[in-house]
Design an enzyme around this catalytic site. Structure first.
Site, PDB file in Angstrom:
ATOM      1  N   LYS A 181       0.864  -1.174   0.000  1.00  0.00           N
ATOM      2  CA  LYS A 181       0.000   0.000   0.000  1.00  0.00           C
ATOM      3  C   LYS A 181       0.907   1.233   0.000  1.00  0.00           C
ATOM      4  CE  LYS A 181      -2.779   3.368   1.520  1.00  0.00           C
ATOM      5  NZ  LYS A 181      -2.269   4.766   1.626  1.00  0.00           N
ATOM      6  N   GLU A 256       9.045   1.494  11.473  1.00  0.00           N
ATOM      7  CA  GLU A 256      10.139   2.465  11.377  1.00  0.00           C
ATOM      8  C   GLU A 256       9.475   3.828  11.336  1.00  0.00           C
ATOM      9  OE1 GLU A 256      12.177   5.318  10.143  1.00  0.00           O
ATOM     10  OE2 GLU A 256      12.287   4.298   8.202  1.00  0.00           O
ATOM     11  N   CYS A 289      13.658  10.850   7.317  1.00  0.00           N
ATOM     12  CA  CYS A 289      13.433  10.497   8.723  1.00  0.00           C
ATOM     13  C   CYS A 289      14.729  10.475   9.520  1.00  0.00           C
ATOM     14  CB  CYS A 289      12.744   9.142   8.818  1.00  0.00           C
ATOM     15  SG  CYS A 289      13.645   7.782   8.048  1.00  0.00           S
ATOM     16  N   GLU A 384       9.063  16.249  15.383  1.00  0.00           N
ATOM     17  CA  GLU A 384       9.570  16.100  14.017  1.00  0.00           C
ATOM     18  C   GLU A 384       8.846  17.062  13.081  1.00  0.00           C
ATOM     19  OE1 GLU A 384      10.845  12.374  11.267  1.00  0.00           O
ATOM     20  OE2 GLU A 384       8.759  12.374  11.942  1.00  0.00           O
TER      21      GLU A 384
END
Length: 487
Positions: A181, A256, A289, A384
């Site tokens: 996906k 992750e 990331c 973040e």
């Protein structure tokens, strides 16, 4: 040409799902917007629980035959997929740049070759995968890696094809079937991967690709009791939702997630190298990331470091990512741009100073930004941003450096710049991070474990760790002299 086919920079891309070896359209669609100029590339089939169930059913039906396929044959097909990727590097590069705004030069030279390498590496690792048999009081122990079953792989938009194949390749190598996906903001290269895999001879149903929004299709995928593994890369909030969905079936997860990684610069570091490493954190418009977004600089060199950083960062070229001369492209989506600017404006309102940047540019571009005078407990330091925004704090000594570095909820990565090997050893031993780089950045070897600590993730993938996750490990114990000769 089919009504379901887009032409992107001369490349034909099918906008339908790929389920059970066939293209499947949905009644509804969603727009795919290019971050380069905000134009609509086309409309994509918008999956629901119906397509989710069909894809998992196709993966389940294809699983026994694929699991029973020899390692050598699986590896051969994975190498054939890599061949197909290499033949289409230019097409994949320009489609992905159009779709997610990352630099075409990076796609040509690094990202798409890495996609092919993902398949080759796990194909080869599969054939060498073994565990030395051992003895327990005369009983022979043999460990095997058994395919687990259908896997749902949910991937992000910042490096769509590379991060998808980082999951797809080991899952297929292990003998599993896959439902991929892709992120709705960057679905196109996943569709091309389905074509490449089919051309390489991957049997129908072994790889399925479904598109759509997480609330409409993702929940149905992750809650399906026939799914035996879920691997997700993305936000902490979405990971919590996936974990809750998977809990009913105790489906194993690999997550992750986000990062707020530190880059520590000690006074004994090569300052030019440290500045280069810091400016590199603007790669992919800050949408990485692993990026070391928190610059932690030892006080004696902080002013000189900042001066050199500003000089180098100000020389970066921001613009159309299709231009080979561009260093920084756009951010992926208007919503992401709003999020980035919101972080920056709130930080400035709270007392932060924008040494460079701090504002939007035309379109979906955000100026590379460095914020100083930020508090350790401030939002801009703790959360973040996922954009071209760095903060700079100073420290005195190793203890304070480590305290600041470890002072968030995350633990994905860290970078250390120092000229003292002893200091590097002491500091890295104390950092909470899944990956630590010393005097380098973004060096990734597929045989190494990859993942995060704290809210940066659950589990590790890479090398044997990937097979440990994508397989059910089995230990067979055989008694000594336990055989009877009936001849």
């Amino acid at each position: 040409m089919s009504e379901h086919t887009l032409t992107v920079a001369g490349v034909a891309v099918d906008t339908r799902h790929w389920i059970g070896g066939e293209r499947v359209a949905s009644a509804q669609t969603f727009p795919d917007i290019s971050p380069i100029d905000g134009s609509t590339i086309g409309t994509i089939s918008r999956g629901t629980a119906v397509e989710a169930a069909a894809a998992v059913a196709a993966a389940k039906a294809a699983f026994p035959a694929w699991a029973g396929t020899s390692r050598a044959e699986r590896a051969r097909i994975l190498h054939a997929i890599a061949d197909g990727v290499e033949k289409r590097i230019e097409e994949l590069a320009i489609v992905e740049t159009t779709d997610n705004g990352a630099l075409v030069r990076s796609h040509r030279r690094g990202v798409m070759p890495r996609v092919a390498h993902n398949f080759r590496f796990f194909a080869d690792w599969l054939q060498s995968l073994d565990h030395e048999d051992f003895d327990t009081r005369g009983h022979a122990n043999h460990v095997s890696w058994d395919p687990a079953g259908p896997c749902v792989l949910i991937t992000p938009w910042n490096a769509p094809l590379m991060l998808a194949t980082w999951k797809v390749a080991p899952a297929l190598a292990a003998g599993n079937t896959v439902v991929l996906k892709p992120a709705e903001w960057s679905p196109l290269t996943a569709s091309l991967l389905a074509d490449i895999a089919a051309e390489a001879g991957l049997p129908a149903g072994v790889l399925n690709v479904v598109q759509g929004y997480g609330s409409e299709i993702g929940d149905a995928l992750t809650s399906n009791p026939d799914v035996r593994r879920i691997s997700f890369t993305g936000s902490v909030a979405t990971a919590k939702r996936i974990a809750a969905s998977a809990a009913a079936n105790l489906t194993p997860l690999s997550l992750e997630l986000g990062g707020k990684s530190p880059l520590l610069v000690f006074a004994d570091a090569d300052l030019d190298l440290a500045v280069d490493l810091a400016v590199e954190q603007y790669d992919n418009a800050g949408q990485v990331c692993l990026a070391g977004t928190r610059l932690l600089v030892e006080e004696p060199v902080a002013d000189e470091f900042t001066r050199r950083f500003v000089e180098k960062a100000s020389a970066l070229t921001q613009g159309d990512p299709r231009d080979e001369a561009t260093d920084i492209g756009p951010n992926i989506h208007p919503r992401q741009l709003e999020k980035i600017d919101g972080f920056v404006q709130r930080a400035v309102a709270a007392g932060a100073r924008a040494v460079i940047g701090g504002h939007r540019k035309d379109g979906q571009y955000y100026a590379p930004t460095l914020l100083t005078e930020v508090a350790q407990d401030s939002e801009i330091v703790q959360e973040e941003v996922f954009g071209p925004v760095l903060t700079l704090q100073t420290f005195t000594g190793e203890d304070e450096a480590v305290r600041l570095a470890n002072g968030t909820r995350f633990g994905l990565a860290a970078t250390v710049a120092t000229g003292d090997p002893g200091r590097a050893e002491r500091v890295t031993a104390r950092l909470v991070a899944g990956t630590v780089w010393v005097n380098c950045f973004f060096v990734r070897d597929l045989q190494a474990p990859f993942g995060g600590s704290r809210l940066s993730g659950v589990g590790r993938e890479g090398g044997t760790w990937s097979f440990d996750f994508y397989c059910d490990l089995k230990n067979t114990v055989t008694a000594p002299n336990g055989w009877t000769d009936h001849g």
